[in-house]
Scaffold this active site. Structure first.
Site, PDB file in Angstrom:
ATOM      1  N   CYS A  78      36.028  46.628  43.310  1.00 33.28           N
ATOM      2  CA  CYS A  78      37.250  47.321  43.713  1.00 33.28           C
ATOM      3  C   CYS A  78      37.851  48.079  42.535  1.00 33.28           C
ATOM      4  O   CYS A  78      38.532  49.090  42.717  1.00 33.28           O
ATOM      5  CB  CYS A  78      38.262  46.334  44.298  1.00 33.28           C
ATOM      6  SG  CYS A  78      38.479  44.842  43.302  1.00 33.28           S
ATOM      7  N   HIS A  96      42.238  41.589  42.924  1.00 30.76           N
ATOM      8  CA  HIS A  96      41.760  42.719  43.713  1.00 30.76           C
ATOM      9  C   HIS A  96      42.517  43.968  43.277  1.00 30.76           C
ATOM     10  O   HIS A  96      43.723  43.904  43.009  1.00 30.76           O
ATOM     11  CB  HIS A  96      41.998  42.443  45.201  1.00 30.76           C
ATOM     12  CG  HIS A  96      41.519  43.544  46.096  1.00 30.76           C
ATOM     13  ND1 HIS A  96      40.185  43.858  46.235  1.00 30.76           N
ATOM     14  CD2 HIS A  96      42.199  44.422  46.881  1.00 30.76           C
ATOM     15  CE1 HIS A  96      40.062  44.870  47.076  1.00 30.76           C
ATOM     16  NE2 HIS A  96      41.267  45.221  47.479  1.00 30.76           N
TER      17      HIS A  96
END
Length: 1055
Positions: free
Chosen positions: A178, A608
């Site tokens: 990510c 994330h």
């Protein structure tokens, strides 16, 4: 080089070495100078390696293989970000590479200094420190070799992966990537950067160049980056796979998939590679001594360091790329920048040197793209690993940098002095205000205005001429002795009126002894008599004394209120003055507009990343979260990026020069003057590449259509006999009322509707014996309607809900149109089941005749069907709720969750139409949340067991039931309890990162965490609603009453 320069550089080197040793001593607790010096030598001045070596109790030179691994992972950097080959030479550098090593791992290391050192977050080196503290290096190296596992799995249906027209394209997460998506999307949406990458051509003699490490890496990466950008421009897919570019990057990082890559480090490495690639091209195309590099011109600027070291002035020009800013201790971006631009005292190794030291930094040349690294990680010495700083930090959409420019240094210095003077005065005023708001000499303090008010209330209270003890004794003589707890202390309460109480030989004294043994019973023995004054009051005070005291207290209170108000207004004025200090026209000439915000959610060791990027063409914010690209808003960006509220916060800010329109300007056709869009912007080789990929995708769509057509034909052939059978049975079925009444058994109707209908018909017939069926019908309808209205208006306990007993109660409570209520009543009395009763047969016929006479314009049939459909949904929602709560009480949390999710969704849709259309939303929300928490707890316990079967079962629970449904708690109004529950679940799993565990558990945990920490509100998977069994109205009401009664007996803290 001058003698002065030699002295300065030697002094700086000595200063850095001593600071380095102090830091090692502070972090590791080792005081042996020889061991510390050896660690300094072995680590080549790198703090992270030195900490790792010392913590591992190995101060000797490590094996060459280990050293090579760490040093390879280290990016070349200086204090202000990589300069590469562009750094100025032969200058005095007091702020270069020396300090960068200090601030990358430990923000707390220079707490005594006002200078904010650069932190780039979770670098490979910091993770190495954490791993050494948790286990040995050898154990963790075993984790480096594993197969990448994709976080996202492609849908089999290619139409789910088809791009909508002109929609932005996402990037697939191919295993903890990510970070790659967030950075690449931010750069891709800079049109100038996109053009540079797409139009890049490798040197014509690339095949003949010596293939050193850089060239062997940079050229393939540039090729893959061009392909990736071309797909982002012209693909027909919703998202594309960046695996090939990612693999080249991962090889360079010498990392593994179990580590969350750091955005700052990756961006730094990416720009380094791009700079090298374009430098090769620039050197081929020009004979200049220093050819221009478009990457340097786009991302790199210069600043001037001006200061004094040990009484000697110096100036030093340096280049910077990404600019690091410390977050801890600051509330907004300007405060971070101010701290970064002004450095306080520079320590000297010579304690007898009294010369002042310090420096300022001024931008001399700003890059078109200015990137700020927000340092949100610090090294926790107690835990031995980095921790994330969640403090709130605000930043503007437009940032004016005039105050930091070298050309404005004189006016900025004046304004800084004025701000310092105002802040000093502000501190004095706030201290004065605090004395008013927290008054007292003891541990408990109160606002002085309140203290005076309480004194005034006490003085004004009506005096009591008898002892409170006497009152209590007299009022309680009939009920026995009082417990000692209820008696006030005689030293506090007893005044002159109580001085007549007998001494130790009196009966009262003797009676006091057994009071100690009386058991205290709340709300019985200690009940206050009604005639006892509720507040203490002065025993003796004259009118004159009271008048003087009230006058003084009123006057003092007014004075304090005025003083407090004046202080608050002065403080507000000063705050406003400081805010507007740089708002004059001369200081708003260098605007930079926010282009992208890179957000990180999670803890230091895992999390994330996603990005908010401004769409300059549409003037709106977009959220790029791996494959999901959605419209967003500034409000959502603020909520996710400022920090202080959740574990999510901005990690990197990308601003662009608001006057440099070429950065975001589209390319135009020179002949037609029309803007080039999509495939038109691609060079021929990339256009062919994208077209080939699109053809493959179109072929996949065609194959899917063919498969569907074949499957549909087969299903029709198989379904034909069943369809004919169903049609035959349908023709024999009796036509009934609303479909929610169509249950396998008609006993439900006979018990609820038929019995009541027969009763009211019997009553109406008895009252109107000589009247015809039409008159009796009208009377029966009035009686039934009156009964239902009474039920609808009755205040009932939670376990009784008359809406479940009769549809018309539901309609009446929700103010259904009169015509719909009338038609439903006629259907009740026209039901065919009444034909079996002789008394009701004629009345049923009249009701049916009246139904047939209703014209379509009199009753809106669509609206009528919609009301009955809502009631059916209400009953289904009730059944979902009952079944969910019953499963919850049986601790069958998975089944409970599925039913409660359906109940919540249906109930939400019903409540959107009216407050009485559904059930208590908070109740369903509470048990839905509790189900998720219970399942999370079960999964965590299974994971902690370490057994393969249990671990897999725990992760199945998380992947199938927790991860897909967590976004349901983060949509709608986002209740605080839901948000806290999500944070608790995520923190539970993040806490495992600091624990020792087997390599396979570490691997599974690292694969799973990014999905859990994904902040996206997109529902990634949803089970089919569970099928409800056939049920009767009687059963529904009984089960609802039973479950609601059981809930009412549950303690409040257990619900």
């Amino acid at each position: 080089m001058t003698v002065e320069q030699n002295v300065l550089q030697q002094s700086a080197a000595q200063k850095h070495q001593q600071t380095f040793l102090n830091q090692l001593r502070e972090i590791t607790g080792i005081n042996d100078a020889q061991i510390l010096q050896q660690a300094l030598k072995d680590s080549n001045g790198n703090l992270e390696l030195a900490v790792a070596f010392l913590t591992a109790k190995n101060a000797k030179t490590p094996p060459q293989e280990e050293t090579g691994y760490y040093q390879t992972a280290l990016p070349g950097n200086d204090r202000y970000i990589s300069v590469g080959s562009q750094a100025d030479a032969n200058v005095i550098d007091l702020t270069g590479d020396d300090k960068d090593d200090l601030q990358r791992a430990i923000a707390l290391s220079l707490a005594e200094s006002n200078r904010a050192f650069r932190e780039t977050g979770i670098t490979d080196e910091e993770q190495a420190i954490s791993r050494v503290l948790e286990a040995s290096i050898a154990e963790n190296k075993a984790c480096l070799k594993r197969t990448p596992i994709e976080v996202w799995r492609d849908s089999r249906n290619p139409y789910d992966r088809k791009r909508q027209e002109k929609a932005p394209v996402g990037l697939k997460n191919v295993g903890n990537t990510c970070w790659f998506s967030a950075v690449i999307q931010s750069l891709f949406n800079l049109l100038e950067f996109r053009r540079l990458v797409l139009n890049y051509k490798p040197p014509s003699n690339a095949q003949d160049l010596p293939r050193n490490q850089k060239e062997h890496r940079n050229l393939p990466f540039m090729r893959e980056l061009r392909y990736l950008f071309a797909l982002l421009v012209g693909t027909k897919r919703k998202y594309v796979d960046p695996s090939r570019a990612v693999e080249i990057l991962k090889d360079a990082f010498k990392s593994n998939d179990s580590q969350q890559q750091d955005v700052s480090e990756f961006t730094h490495k990416l720009l380094d590679w791009l700079e090298d690639a374009f430098q090769m091209k620039a050197e081929e195309e020009t004979d200049e001594e220093k050819p221009k590099n478009p990457m340097v011109e786009l991302f790199y600027g210069r600043f001037l360091a001006m200061g004094v070291l040990e009484g000697k002035k110096f100036e030093n020009t340096e280049m910077f790329g990404q600019y690091p800013l410390q977050v801890n201790g600051f509330k907004d971006l300007h405060e971070c920048l101010e701290a970064a631009m002004i450095e306080g005292e520079i320590e000297s190794l010579h304690s007898d040197n009294s010369g002042k030291s310090g420096q300022e930094h001024w931008f001399t040349e700003l890059p078109p793209v200015l990137t700020f690294e927000l340092s949100r990680f610090e090294f926790n010495q107690a835990l031995g690993r980095p921790e994330k700083i969640h403090n709130k930090l605000e930043f503007p959409q437009v940032l004016y940098l005039d105050r930091y420019m070298h050309r404005n240094r004189e006016i900025t210095r004046i304004k800084r002095e004025e701000i310092k003077r105002l802040k000093d005065y502000l501190t004095v005023l706030q201290q004065r205000l605090e004395r008013y708001l927290s008054y007292g000499s003891g541990p408990k303090r109160f606002p002085l205005v309140d203290v005076l008010q309480y004194a005034l209330e006490f003085a004004s209270s009506k005096p009591v001429c008898t002892s409170p003890v006497d009152d209590i004794d007299a009022s309680s003589s009939a009920s026995g002795p009082l417990p000692s707890q209820s008696l006030p202390s005689t030293t506090e309460q007893q005044g002159p009126c109580a001085s007549d109480l007998p001494g130790s030989s009196s009966p009262a004294s003797g009676a006091a002894l057994p009071l100690r043994s009386v058991i205290h019973k709340p709300f019985t023995q200690s009940r206050i008599p009604p005639d006892l004054p509720m507040h203490p009051a002065p025993r003796h005070i004259t009118e004159e004394e009271l008048c003087v005291l009230e006058s003084c207290l009123h006057r003092w209170r007014t004075e304090i209120e005025n003083d407090t108000r004046d202080l608050q207004e002065s403080i507000s004025r000063i705050h406003r003055t400081i805010e507007l200090m740089y708002s004059d026209k001369s200081m708003i000439q260098v605007p930079y507009r926010l282009h992208a915000v890179l957000v990180h959610e999670g803890q230091a060791n895992a999390g994330h990343y996603w990005a908010y990027i401004f769409d300059h063409r549409e003037s709106r914010w977009m959220k790029y979260n791996d494959i999901a690209v959605t419209k967003s808003s500034w409000e959502e960006l603020v909520r996710d990026s400022f920090g202080g509220y959740r574990n999510a916060s901005a990690y990197c800010l990308m601003y662009i020069d608001d006057k440099a329109q070429f950065l975001i300007q589209e390319e135009f056709n020179k002949e037609t003057g029309q803007a080039l869009v999509g495939m038109e912007t691609l060079p021929p080789d990339l256009r062919d590449f994208v077209e080939e990929d699109n053809q493959r995708f179109e072929k996949e769509l065609e194959e899917w259509d063919t498969q569907l057509a074949q499957r549909s034909l087969q299903e029709k052939l198989l379904a034909a006999p069943k369809l004919r059978e169903a049609e035959a049975s349908a023709t024999t079925a009796q036509a009934g009322g609303a479909d929610y009444l169509e249950q396998p058994s008609r006993s439900d109707l006979s018990k609820h509707w038929k019995e009541e209908t027969l009763r009211v018909i019997a009553k109406a017939s008895h009252d109107l014996e000589d009247k015809g069926p039409e008159t009796v019908l009208q009377s029966a309808i009035k009686l039934e309607y009156s009964r239902l209205v009474k039920l609808a208006q009755e205040d009932t306990p939670p376990e009784t809900d008359y809406r479940l007993h009769h549809v018309l109660v539901y309609f009446i409570q929700n103010q259904a149109p009169k015509k719909i209520i009338e038609k439903t009543l006629l259907e009740q009395f026209g039901d065919r089941n009444l034909s079996f009763d002789e008394r009701c047969h004629n009345i049923m016929k009249v009701a049916q005749a009246k139904l047939e006479m209703i014209k379509p314009e009199e009753v809106n049939l669509e609206e009528y069907e919609e009301w009955h459909a809502d009631y059916k949904k209400f009953r289904e929602t009730t059944m979902y709720l009952i079944t969910g709560l019953e499963n919850f009480q049986r601790e069958s949390y998975i089944d409970s969750l599925l039913f409660l999710l359906c109940a919540y969704q249906n109930n939400k849709e019903l409540l959107s139409k009216g407050p009485y259309r559904g059930h208590d939303g908070e109740l369903i929300s509470h048990y839905r949340r509790e189900c998720l928490l219970k399942l999370n707890e079960q999964a965590a316990e299974l994971f902690e067991s370490g057994e393969d079967g249990d671990v897999n079962n725990g992760l199945i629970i998380m992947n199938e039931f927790i991860v897909p449904f967590l976004p349901l708690l983060l949509v709608d109004d986002m209740e605080e309890k839901d948000i806290l529950a999500v944070e608790d679940m995520r923190n539970r799993w993040c806490s495992y990162l600091g624990q020792e565990m087997e390599a396979n558990l570490q691997e599974k945990l690292t694969d799973f965490l990014p999905k859990l920490l994904d902040c996206s509100t997109e529902i990634k998977g949803f089970h089919e609603p569970p099928k409800l069994p056939s049920y009767s109205a009687h059963e529904l009401c009984e089960r609802f009453a039973r479950i609601m009664l059981s809930l009412s007996r549950t303690p409040a803290d257990g619900r």
